[in-house]
Design a protein around this motif. Sequence first.
Motif, PDB file in Angstrom:
ATOM      1  N   LEU A   1     -17.229 -13.021 -17.184  1.00 42.74           N
ATOM      2  CA  LEU A   1     -16.466 -12.954 -15.802  1.00 42.74           C
ATOM      3  C   LEU A   1     -17.117 -14.030 -14.860  1.00 42.74           C
ATOM      4  O   LEU A   1     -18.428 -14.277 -15.004  1.00 42.74           O
ATOM      5  CB  LEU A   1     -16.787 -11.635 -15.300  1.00 42.74           C
ATOM      6  N   PRO A   2     -16.453 -14.705 -13.931  1.00 41.02           N
ATOM      7  CA  PRO A   2     -16.892 -15.521 -13.035  1.00 41.02           C
ATOM      8  C   PRO A   2     -17.894 -14.690 -12.071  1.00 41.02           C
ATOM      9  O   PRO A   2     -17.834 -13.799 -11.763  1.00 41.02           O
ATOM     10  CB  PRO A   2     -15.729 -16.230 -12.469  1.00 41.02           C
ATOM     11  N   GLU A   3     -18.546 -15.320 -11.276  1.00 42.02           N
ATOM     12  CA  GLU A   3     -19.357 -14.943 -10.196  1.00 42.02           C
ATOM     13  C   GLU A   3     -18.347 -14.951  -9.034  1.00 42.02           C
ATOM     14  O   GLU A   3     -17.428 -15.818  -8.892  1.00 42.02           O
ATOM     15  CB  GLU A   3     -20.466 -16.114  -9.920  1.00 42.02           C
ATOM     16  N   GLY A   4     -18.754 -13.762  -8.207  1.00 40.86           N
ATOM     17  CA  GLY A   4     -17.947 -13.625  -7.186  1.00 40.86           C
ATOM     18  C   GLY A   4     -17.479 -12.205  -6.813  1.00 40.86           C
ATOM     19  O   GLY A   4     -17.885 -11.322  -7.636  1.00 40.86           O
ATOM     20  N   HIS A   5     -16.726 -12.107  -5.789  1.00 37.38           N
ATOM     21  CA  HIS A   5     -16.201 -10.650  -5.722  1.00 37.38           C
ATOM     22  C   HIS A   5     -14.816 -10.323  -6.849  1.00 37.38           C
ATOM     23  O   HIS A   5     -14.248 -11.037  -7.118  1.00 37.38           O
ATOM     24  CB  HIS A   5     -15.557 -10.565  -4.285  1.00 37.38           C
ATOM     25  N   LEU A   6     -15.057  -9.211  -7.198  1.00 36.37           N
ATOM     26  CA  LEU A   6     -14.119  -8.657  -8.127  1.00 36.37           C
ATOM     27  C   LEU A   6     -13.464  -7.338  -7.941  1.00 36.37           C
ATOM     28  O   LEU A   6     -14.229  -6.477  -7.259  1.00 36.37           O
ATOM     29  CB  LEU A   6     -14.702  -8.619  -9.661  1.00 36.37           C
ATOM     30  N   SER A   7     -12.494  -7.067  -8.291  1.00 40.23           N
ATOM     31  CA  SER A   7     -12.005  -5.729  -8.052  1.00 40.23           C
ATOM     32  C   SER A   7     -11.560  -5.271  -9.516  1.00 40.23           C
ATOM     33  O   SER A   7     -11.025  -5.822 -10.271  1.00 40.23           O
ATOM     34  CB  SER A   7     -10.490  -5.520  -7.348  1.00 40.23           C
ATOM     35  N   ILE A   8     -12.006  -3.731  -9.965  1.00 42.43           N
ATOM     36  CA  ILE A   8     -11.818  -3.372 -11.091  1.00 42.43           C
ATOM     37  C   ILE A   8     -10.626  -2.152 -10.733  1.00 42.43           C
ATOM     38  O   ILE A   8     -11.028  -1.190  -9.981  1.00 42.43           O
ATOM     39  CB  ILE A   8     -13.090  -2.688 -11.766  1.00 42.43           C
ATOM     40  N   VAL A   9      -9.779  -2.193 -11.307  1.00 44.52           N
ATOM     41  CA  VAL A   9      -8.476  -1.242 -11.356  1.00 44.52           C
ATOM     42  C   VAL A   9      -8.413  -0.467 -12.523  1.00 44.52           C
ATOM     43  O   VAL A   9      -8.295  -0.975 -13.638  1.00 44.52           O
ATOM     44  CB  VAL A   9      -7.161  -1.818 -10.988  1.00 44.52           C
TER      45      VAL A   9
ATOM     46  N   HIS B   1      -4.504   9.729 -10.824  1.00 41.77           N
ATOM     47  CA  HIS B   1      -4.313   8.848  -9.782  1.00 41.77           C
ATOM     48  C   HIS B   1      -5.198   7.460 -10.183  1.00 41.77           C
ATOM     49  O   HIS B   1      -6.498   7.486 -10.514  1.00 41.77           O
ATOM     50  CB  HIS B   1      -4.975   9.272  -8.575  1.00 41.77           C
ATOM     51  N   PRO B   2      -4.315   6.285 -10.062  1.00 41.00           N
ATOM     52  CA  PRO B   2      -5.427   5.113 -10.256  1.00 41.00           C
ATOM     53  C   PRO B   2      -6.356   5.059  -8.983  1.00 41.00           C
ATOM     54  O   PRO B   2      -6.268   5.362  -8.181  1.00 41.00           O
ATOM     55  CB  PRO B   2      -4.387   3.891 -10.185  1.00 41.00           C
ATOM     56  N   MET B   3      -7.255   4.199  -9.517  1.00 42.99           N
ATOM     57  CA  MET B   3      -8.697   3.982  -8.622  1.00 42.99           C
ATOM     58  C   MET B   3      -9.303   2.397  -8.741  1.00 42.99           C
ATOM     59  O   MET B   3      -8.743   1.825  -9.679  1.00 42.99           O
ATOM     60  CB  MET B   3      -9.844   4.753  -9.040  1.00 42.99           C
ATOM     61  N   VAL B   4      -9.665   1.915  -7.695  1.00 47.83           N
ATOM     62  CA  VAL B   4     -10.226   0.713  -7.407  1.00 47.83           C
ATOM     63  C   VAL B   4     -11.584   0.514  -7.010  1.00 47.83           C
ATOM     64  O   VAL B   4     -12.100   1.297  -6.035  1.00 47.83           O
ATOM     65  CB  VAL B   4      -9.281  -0.421  -6.473  1.00 47.83           C
ATOM     66  N   HIS B   5     -12.330  -0.267  -7.566  1.00 41.29           N
ATOM     67  CA  HIS B   5     -13.708  -0.391  -7.293  1.00 41.29           C
ATOM     68  C   HIS B   5     -13.908  -1.950  -6.951  1.00 41.29           C
ATOM     69  O   HIS B   5     -13.484  -2.675  -7.819  1.00 41.29           O
ATOM     70  CB  HIS B   5     -14.606   0.284  -8.279  1.00 41.29           C
ATOM     71  N   GLN B   6     -14.661  -2.354  -6.039  1.00 41.46           N
ATOM     72  CA  GLN B   6     -14.944  -3.730  -5.875  1.00 41.46           C
ATOM     73  C   GLN B   6     -16.385  -3.790  -5.954  1.00 41.46           C
ATOM     74  O   GLN B   6     -17.347  -3.150  -5.340  1.00 41.46           O
ATOM     75  CB  GLN B   6     -14.670  -4.061  -4.205  1.00 41.46           C
ATOM     76  N   THR B   7     -16.721  -5.078  -6.349  1.00 39.30           N
ATOM     77  CA  THR B   7     -18.460  -5.364  -6.721  1.00 39.30           C
ATOM     78  C   THR B   7     -18.403  -6.908  -6.494  1.00 39.30           C
ATOM     79  O   THR B   7     -17.328  -7.643  -6.613  1.00 39.30           O
ATOM     80  CB  THR B   7     -18.606  -4.734  -8.088  1.00 39.30           C
ATOM     81  N   LEU B   8     -19.704  -7.393  -6.358  1.00 34.45           N
ATOM     82  CA  LEU B   8     -19.822  -8.586  -6.301  1.00 34.45           C
ATOM     83  C   LEU B   8     -20.638  -8.868  -7.451  1.00 34.45           C
ATOM     84  O   LEU B   8     -21.586  -8.318  -7.582  1.00 34.45           O
ATOM     85  CB  LEU B   8     -20.849  -9.027  -5.025  1.00 34.45           C
TER      86      LEU B   8
END
Length: 132
Positions: A78-86, A93-100
Motif C-alpha cells: 500500500l502507498p503512504e497516506g490516508h487510507l479508508s478501509i471498508v 451493516h458495513p463499516m469504514v475505518h480511516q488510517t494514516l
Amino acid sequence: MRNDPRAVEDPALETPRPAALPVHAHHFGEPVPVLYGRVQDREGRPVRGAAVTVIDGRGRQLVRSVTDGTGEYAVTGLPEGHLSIVVSASGLHPMVHQTLLQTGMTARADFALHGMPQGRHARPEHMANAQS
C-alpha cells in the motif's frame, strides 16, 4: 517502447502494486503485511468471507480482499497516506475505518459488524431512535 505509457524506464522505481495476502505466519522473504486485522460480529464471532476494500485519499480502490475462516485479512504494497478501509458482509451493516499509513509502518484495523434490522420497514437503529 518509449511512447508506450505503460513502459517503465527503470523497474526499480516502479511502485509496488497492493496485494491481498493469505493470513498465516510470516516466512523469511515473503512480503510483510502493512495492513491487517480481524472482522467479527457483535458477539465476537469471526465473520468469514467479509469483503475488505482499501481506498486511497483520492477515492481509488487499491485492493479488495476477503476474510478467512478466522475473520482475518492482510494487505501489503500500500502507498503512504490516508487510507479508508471498508468492510461489508451479507446481513451486517458495513463499516469504514480511516488510517494514516506511513513508510515502514504496520497498521491494524479490526471491525465489529452489527446485524441489520429485520422486516420491510426496518431502519438503522440510530435513525429509529432519532425519530422516536
